[in-house]
Design an enzyme around this catalytic site. Sequence first.
Site, mmCIF file in Angstrom:
data_model
loop_
_atom_site.group_PDB
_atom_site.id
_atom_site.type_symbol
_atom_site.label_atom_id
_atom_site.label_comp_id
_atom_site.label_asym_id
_atom_site.label_seq_id
_atom_site.Cartn_x
_atom_site.Cartn_y
_atom_site.Cartn_z
ATOM 1 N N HIS A 1 0.818 -1.211 0.000
ATOM 2 C CA HIS A 1 0.000 0.000 0.000
ATOM 3 C C HIS A 1 0.855 1.266 0.000
ATOM 4 O O HIS A 1 0.359 2.342 -0.306
ATOM 5 C CB HIS A 1 -1.052 -0.016 1.121
ATOM 6 N N ASP B 1 1.126 -7.710 2.239
ATOM 7 C CA ASP B 1 1.272 -6.273 1.986
ATOM 8 C C ASP B 1 2.739 -5.832 1.828
ATOM 9 O O ASP B 1 3.289 -5.180 2.709
ATOM 10 C CB ASP B 1 0.601 -5.511 3.144
ATOM 11 N N SER C 1 4.028 2.159 8.424
ATOM 12 C CA SER C 1 3.804 1.195 7.363
ATOM 13 C C SER C 1 5.104 0.953 6.634
ATOM 14 O O SER C 1 5.786 1.900 6.249
ATOM 15 C CB SER C 1 2.775 1.716 6.373
#
Length: 721
Positions: free
Chosen positions: A86, A222, A656
């Site tokens: 992402h 991810d 992230s």
Amino acid sequence: MKIKLYIWLIALSLITNLSHAGEGMWLPLLLSQLNEKEMHDMGMRITADDIYSINHSSLKDAIVLFGGGCTGELVSEQGLLLTNHHCGYSNIQKHSSLDHDYLTNGFWAQSLEEELPNAGLSVTFLVSMSEITLKTLSGVNEHMKQGVRDSIIQVNIRRLTKEAVKGTHYAALIKPFFGGNQYYLFVTETFTDVRLVGAPPSNIGKFGGDTDNWMWPRHTGDFSMFRIYAGKNNEPAEYSKDNVPYHPAKHLSISLKGIKEGDFTFVYGFPGTTQEYLPSYAVDMTALQRNPIAIGLRQQRLDIIDKAMESDRLTRIQYSAKAAGIANTWKKMIGESRGIKRLGAIEKKQVFEKDFLQWVQSDAVNSSKYGQLLPAFSKAYSGFVPVNNAYTYLTEGLLGIELMRFANGYNALVKQCNDKSKTDADISKLVEQLKTAAAAFHKNYNKRVDMQLFQALMATYTHSCENGMQVPLVKATSTRYKENINAWSADLYKKTLFADSTKLNALLSGFKRKDARKIEKDPAYIVSTGIYAYLQNTFAPAVNAFYSTNDSLQRLYMAAQMEMQPDKRFYPDANSTLRVAYGNVKSYQPADAVDYTWFTTLDGIMQKENPDIYDYVVEPKLKELYKRHDYGRYADRDSSMHVAFIASNHTTGGNSGSPVLNADGQLIGINFDRCWEGTMSDLMYDPEQCRNISLDIRYCLFIIDKMAGARRLIDEMTIVE
Ligand code: ARG
Ligand code: GLU
């Protein structure tokens, strides 16, 4: 009385000193002083100096701020970098089209030559950090107005940062910590040639989509891979095909040994924003006032966009990144508000404020310094809440209409055309820029979808935003249409040039100064200008005034909290600077009678499989590997394929892509999310419910190796079995 107070103070310091194993985002520079002992007690086998040092290479040299909002880590001598899917998403999207749909199919460069450059993408390393409070605050005193204080600080910062990097290619920045009671200087090095190396298909990299987002149990693969390129001297260079892979001072080794519950882990990355030391009023405003408004408006946008994406492939490509962004914040806010209520965070803050008041009143000096703090907070927030609500309706509602944001981009052009001092050459230059921006905008724009957004959001805005605080022009126009928003939007989208790339291009090619009139008469431009003018002339002063007052109150309150609890170890709020969070691999109980295990497996992916739902389609190749149980050396000792795990590390947005490391400082996972029940940790951390979610590095390598067959990448890495 004295004795009672003393006992009470001891009791208080005992309570606050109970270290919440897991809470905190610590400064790498101060680990040896504040955290190393505890980290060793928790099982860490390396030293604080291995994590951060300016005398020799350390783990910090393998960590980057990725693209401004995420973290990435170096995993080879050749500048190979891992981050989240992402985080790479918008770049993967930019290279995607119906013919080369890398979002859907994944992308794997077979050689260095095939790695794809990404204009605008950069990564930043931390070279060093140091405290610089006294120099930053020189010339400042306690009696100044916040505005005066801020401008003196700005001047100091400009001078100090310049001095710090004189004669180097580095950049420097100075940031406030603890509400402006401390300042730190950061020297950084930024690389701008960063190429896309690989990404799994979305049904792996985004498996579970927005349905599973922010949730445990999770099965999202991810991750994506990039490579940093440098000039021949290994220094940053603008993109050139002659650039070569960057050689980092350090890259992470990867452990395939696996983990078990209770293991020590730490997360090294760039958390964006937390606000742990606010008064109860602030938490109330965010969790109980602002969030519900924003949640409702985002829900409306998502209902429209999701439906459009479901029925059309092109719309899916165009809107997937936008929808992901809208949904992400929407769901975060829901979780945050629930978490705040469940934890009783506002009540906890109120209890603390009572104690605080007692502490203040028990001492004459404190009374004079801090006696007015809480009443001042109360007054400031109660005045600001209605403004903030109306502001939220505007930013989350009106500006959720894409055309409103886009048309505003033409304001500068109109101004230039009306400004005699601007030459025709100035104007054509700007027109060229607008053409490029328009092409990018229209590539991902669907007029029908945006018109529906207009109808829904405008209706909510005119019905729900407090009357006296609505944009006057919006209100007037809606009245002119007798509140018939559908009629208004039908007119507007028919007449406007901005929703139609052909019409807009026709205007821009061969644009003349007098064509500014056409823009000024455009109905979308008129509304958009009205909205932005109101933002600038009415909201901005009110918002700035509030924050200026609030900044000085918060600075004082932070100082007071630290004075009141001299034995408590304080960690500064996140501010996109490099931090270390540490905790243990740990399961949790999100609800009565529900017990969540700390890891998920490929079996879980097969259980979630649903060929009819986009987010739960399982990649055929992955299914085959599953059927054959072909996991190779990436299988866990329990013989299953572990996909993700949770731990008690305190993380937030910006973390992230952060590496999750084991007691030996080896890479065991990539952080990518938090569990929903714990998303209030930006305002208050709860050791019972707060967990960060990481991709198991073994699943990541399994996908690269067995699924994508990208052996060349595996061979570059340092893998410990
Ligand atoms: N919640 C994660 C974060 O805050 C992941 C977001 C991207 N995924 C998504 N389905 N929207 O960034
Ligand atoms: N997905 C988030 C990010 O983009 C991390 C999740 C969180 O907020 O903890 O940084």
